[in-house]
Design a protein around this motif. Structure first.
Motif, PDB file in Angstrom:
ATOM      1  N   ASP A 122     -28.329  -2.192  31.330  1.00  0.00           N
ATOM      2  CA  ASP A 122     -28.802  -3.388  30.630  1.00  0.00           C
ATOM      3  C   ASP A 122     -29.301  -3.017  29.243  1.00  0.00           C
ATOM      4  OD1 ASP A 122     -31.276  -2.245  31.088  1.00  0.00           O
ATOM      5  OD2 ASP A 122     -32.099  -3.924  32.242  1.00  0.00           O
ATOM      6  N   ASN A 124     -32.794 -10.405  39.101  1.00  0.00           N
ATOM      7  CA  ASN A 124     -33.875  -9.533  39.547  1.00  0.00           C
ATOM      8  C   ASN A 124     -34.891 -10.254  40.419  1.00  0.00           C
ATOM      9  OD1 ASN A 124     -32.973  -7.136  38.582  1.00  0.00           O
ATOM     10  ND2 ASN A 124     -34.005  -7.305  36.608  1.00  0.00           N
ATOM     11  N   HIS A 143     -32.776  -4.235  39.702  1.00  0.00           N
ATOM     12  CA  HIS A 143     -31.329  -4.316  39.464  1.00  0.00           C
ATOM     13  C   HIS A 143     -30.545  -3.573  40.554  1.00  0.00           C
ATOM     14  CE1 HIS A 143     -31.051  -6.508  35.750  1.00  0.00           C
ATOM     15  NE2 HIS A 143     -31.653  -5.609  34.998  1.00  0.00           N
ATOM     16  N   ASP A 145     -31.257 -10.487  34.191  1.00  0.00           N
ATOM     17  CA  ASP A 145     -32.604 -10.406  34.747  1.00  0.00           C
ATOM     18  C   ASP A 145     -32.960 -11.541  35.700  1.00  0.00           C
ATOM     19  OD1 ASP A 145     -33.002  -7.997  33.620  1.00  0.00           O
ATOM     20  OD2 ASP A 145     -34.272  -8.699  31.976  1.00  0.00           O
ATOM     21  N   HIS A 205     -38.177  -2.388  37.017  1.00  0.00           N
ATOM     22  CA  HIS A 205     -37.070  -3.220  36.540  1.00  0.00           C
ATOM     23  C   HIS A 205     -35.703  -2.761  37.098  1.00  0.00           C
ATOM     24  CE1 HIS A 205     -35.632  -5.939  33.175  1.00  0.00           C
ATOM     25  NE2 HIS A 205     -34.503  -5.316  33.494  1.00  0.00           N
TER      26      HIS A 205
HETATM   27 FE   LIG Z   1     -32.485  -5.954  32.988  1.00  0.00          FE
END
Ligand SMILES: [Fe+2]
Lengths: 66, 617
Positions: B171, B377, B152, B374, B148
């Motif tokens: 985040d 992402n 980012h 997100d 994750h």
């Molecule tokens: Fe995130």
């Protein structure tokens, strides 16, 4: 085999695969949870798989973490 | 090499296609399905990206999911584990229980874990790779994932204009991590520090967002907006919850929060003891008696004013502390990296007040990925794979935020024809178009403005915007009553020509590509002598979330601002996203017509076509 028995067999196969994947990834918390609680997890999974795949959100906060 | 990045399942689903190191297309699923924050598998966003680039799914080399689902589940088990241990030790309320004894019935699985396990099986979250493979009918080995915060980091750095930069992500939480400091150089990103759950500035901000009566992942902007009406009177109480570490990291005191196994609310009784009762969602908010209906008694009005003030003070306090934390983390990151170039991503990077301070007070060359949350992402996952797994040379930076659905003149004609609305004209040139539109704007009209490809990220930047005269003191109320229906404390933002920005706002725009002001991601003070000139976009605390526009960044929008300046003397327009409250931004001409038809917008501009709100009989 009844539908439910077939579902249960599938779920057990899936849990086996997940345990192997969690172990391979070094994710011991999850691997141990599935191993130690196999029967309970299988029941949860069988129940979950019988429900329609709609998403009900517990709360946006909780959802954002899961 | 063609890499498709995908994010779904948790927040805003999105897809992005990287073709030979260039972002060919990117889109958020909500814009296509019209379901705000749609988290479903991004079928339509993927279809759009492929069609836009003229690529078949079979020709895509790799499909990359934006996080590690197994690691995330491991964290959920770990978090439950920690909580159960605390309970067993009597550290928390609730009955003590033996940890991890082999369960034979689901009753032996802690309720939180049972609920999550249930939903993961139900929604097939364990096997994101398999899900992608079957949804897209591609072999499983074509699909992979990255972590994750690696997504980012990649979204922040690889799309930035910098060859060398400090890279910071913050985040709510990814798998375990909630913030990362890294150094970006060329095609490499080297991690230096990671902060993990339960320490999360994103979750702390979300907890206050929920406490203040707003929806998490949506209402954070409202906290920022509300902060402007308050004073940080509770600064000490909030600041006590945060420890800033010398290494650039931070810790959050846990007694006030439930970040490990939240059931409904992210805060505890201890939080309520310190900060009082939560604000009711949609509760009245007012800063002066005249904001309230006349039929209230003086006592009722006084109570609303008092509680509004209290909650605004809390918002100001948490905002101040968040800024301090962000400045602290970024300062350390910049020192570690040995550069003033700073790249940010993660939802916390959408804190435009903090971004403004990073620019003005600290003098960083800041880049914030426009879709910092997100959704971004999707690009991040593709970019991370491209550089760090495929070892390709550095991709092209972010040239434009207009990566979404293009405006097709054929669709415009068709949508207008069946709408029943009167097409005033289709102009032959942009010059004629901006003359016409600036004239109606100067006359007080509210205009729906749809041009070119849709924006990537949560802000409307002149492609799917509602525009109005920023010099009109009544305009905020007019736009609110006719289309946006926003709370009083939400400001409207301005778009300004970059060349005139510093005349009106107290900052020096960095015209290099990628400055946050191009993406409306930084708040700056309105110059004292200009506040009365542009009242519609000056917030309660005298600030504005500025978008700068150049002839290169958006030629038609820039020309419109110049044309408006010739009429009103001010190259500034109120620019708010083209959508009704609770809906995603319009995408297609049909979406625009639909929103136009049920709102009080005066004119709809689709490319060079101008439509009036008069219905043709
Ligand atoms: Fe995130």
């Amino acid at each position: 085999m009844t539908d439910i028995a077939a579902l249960r067999a599938d779920v057990h196969k899936e849990i086996d695969r997940l345990i192997a994947e969690f172990k391979a990834g070094g994710f011991d918390n999850a691997a141990r949870y599935l191993t130690d609680n196999r029967a309970a997890v299988a029941e949860i999974a069988v129940k979950a798989r019988q429900e329609p795949r709609t998403r009900e959100l517990p709360s946006p906060f909780v959802y954002s973490m899961q | 090499m063609k890499v498709l990045g995908i994010s779904f399942g948790f927040h805003d689903s999105a897809a992005a296609l990287l073709v030979d190191g260039r972002i060919a297309a990117a889109g958020q699923e909500e814009r296509f399905t019209r379901i705000k924050h749609d988290a479903e598998f991004p079928r339509r966003a993927i279809a759009f990206c492929l069609a836009q680039a003229g690529v078949a799914i079979a020709d895509v080399d790799r499909i990359v999911y934006y996080e590690n689902a197994l690691k995330k589940f491991d964290r959920i088990v770990w978090a439950t584990n920690v909580r159960e241990q605390q309970r067993a030790n009597g550290g928390l309320m609730g009955r003590a229980r033996t940890l991890w004894k082999a369960a034979t019935s689901t009753k032996d699985v802690p309720p939180y874990l049972e609920a999550v396990t249930h939903s993961w099986f139900k929604l097939d979250k364990f096997d994101a790779i398999g899900r992608i493979s079957s949804e897209l009918a591609v072999p499983r080995d074509k699909v992979t994932f990255v972590d994750h915060h690696d997504s980012h980091l990649a979204a922040a750095f690889y799309t930035s204009p910098f060859d060398h930069a400090a890279v910071v992500t913050m985040d709510g939480v990814g798998e375990y991590e909630t913030a990362v400091i890294a150094v970006g150089r060329g095609a490499a990103i080297e991690r230096r520090l990671a902060i993990s759950l339960p320490h999360s500035i994103g979750l702390l901000y979300s907890a206050f967002t929920a406490f203040l009566g707003f929806e998490v992942n949506e209402g954070e902007y409202k906290v920022m907006g509300m902060a402007a009406f308050g004073e940080p009177r509770y600064y000490d109480a909030v600041r006590k919850l945060i420890t800033l570490r010398d290494d650039g990291g931070f810790e959050i005191e846990q007694s006030c929060f439930e970040f490990l196994t939240p059931s409904l609310l992210p805060y505890t009784d201890e939080f309520l003891r310190r900060f009082g009762a939560p604000r009711e969602p949609e509760a009245d908010f007012a800063v002066q008696r005249s904001d309230l209906p006349d039929n209230l008694t003086d006592a009722e009005a006084a109570e609303i004013l008092r509680s509004s003030r209290h909650y605004a003070d809390l918002a100001a306090s948490v905002q101040r502390c968040t800024e301090e934390l962000m400045l602290h983390v970024v300062a350390k990151a910049s020192a570690i990296a040995g550069t003033r170039n700073v790249c940010l991503a993660g939802g916390v990077a959408l804190n435009s007040l903090a971004n403004g301070r990073l620019i003005r007070e600290c003098g960083y060359n800041l880049f914030v990925h426009p879709a910092a949350g997100d959704a971004g992402n999707a690009i991040g996952a593709a970019a991370s794979y491209y550089h760090r797994v495929a070892n390709k040379p550095r991709m092209q930076g972010f040239a434009s935020p207009y990566l979404g659905t293009p405006l097709d003149p054929v669709d415009v004609k068709a949508a207008v024809a069946v709408s029943g609305f009167e097409e005033i004209t289709t102009h032959a040139s942009d010059e004629a178009l901006v003359e016409h539109v600036s004239e109606v704007l100067a006359g007080g009209a509210v205009v729906g403005w749809v041009q070119g490809q849709a924006e990537w990220g949560p802000r409307a930047l002149g492609a799917r915007s509602i525009l109005a005269d920023a010099t009109n003191p009544a305009m905020k109320r007019i736009v609110n009553e006719r289309v946006k229906f926003r709370e009083l404390f939400r400001p409207f933002a301005p778009a300004v020509t970059a060349e005139a920005a510093s005349q009106y706002f107290d900052f020096e725009p960095n015209l290099a590509t990628g400055a946050p002001e191009y993406y409306m991601l930084a708040v700056h003070p309105v110059r004292a002598e200009k506040k009365s000139v542009i009242p519609a976009i000056t917030h309660a605390d005298g600030t504005a979330r500025v978008q700068i526009v150049t002839a290169a960044s958006n030629p038609t929008f820039h020309a419109l601002l110049k044309a408006f300046e010739r009429r009103k003397g001010v190259p500034i327009l109120m620019n708010t996203s083209f959508n009704l409250r609770g809906e995603p931004m319009v995408d297609s001409p049909r979406d625009a017509i639909r929103t136009f038809s049920i709102s009080g917008i005066d004119y709809l501009v689709l490319g060079r076509t101008v439509v009036s709100s008069r219905v043709e009989l």
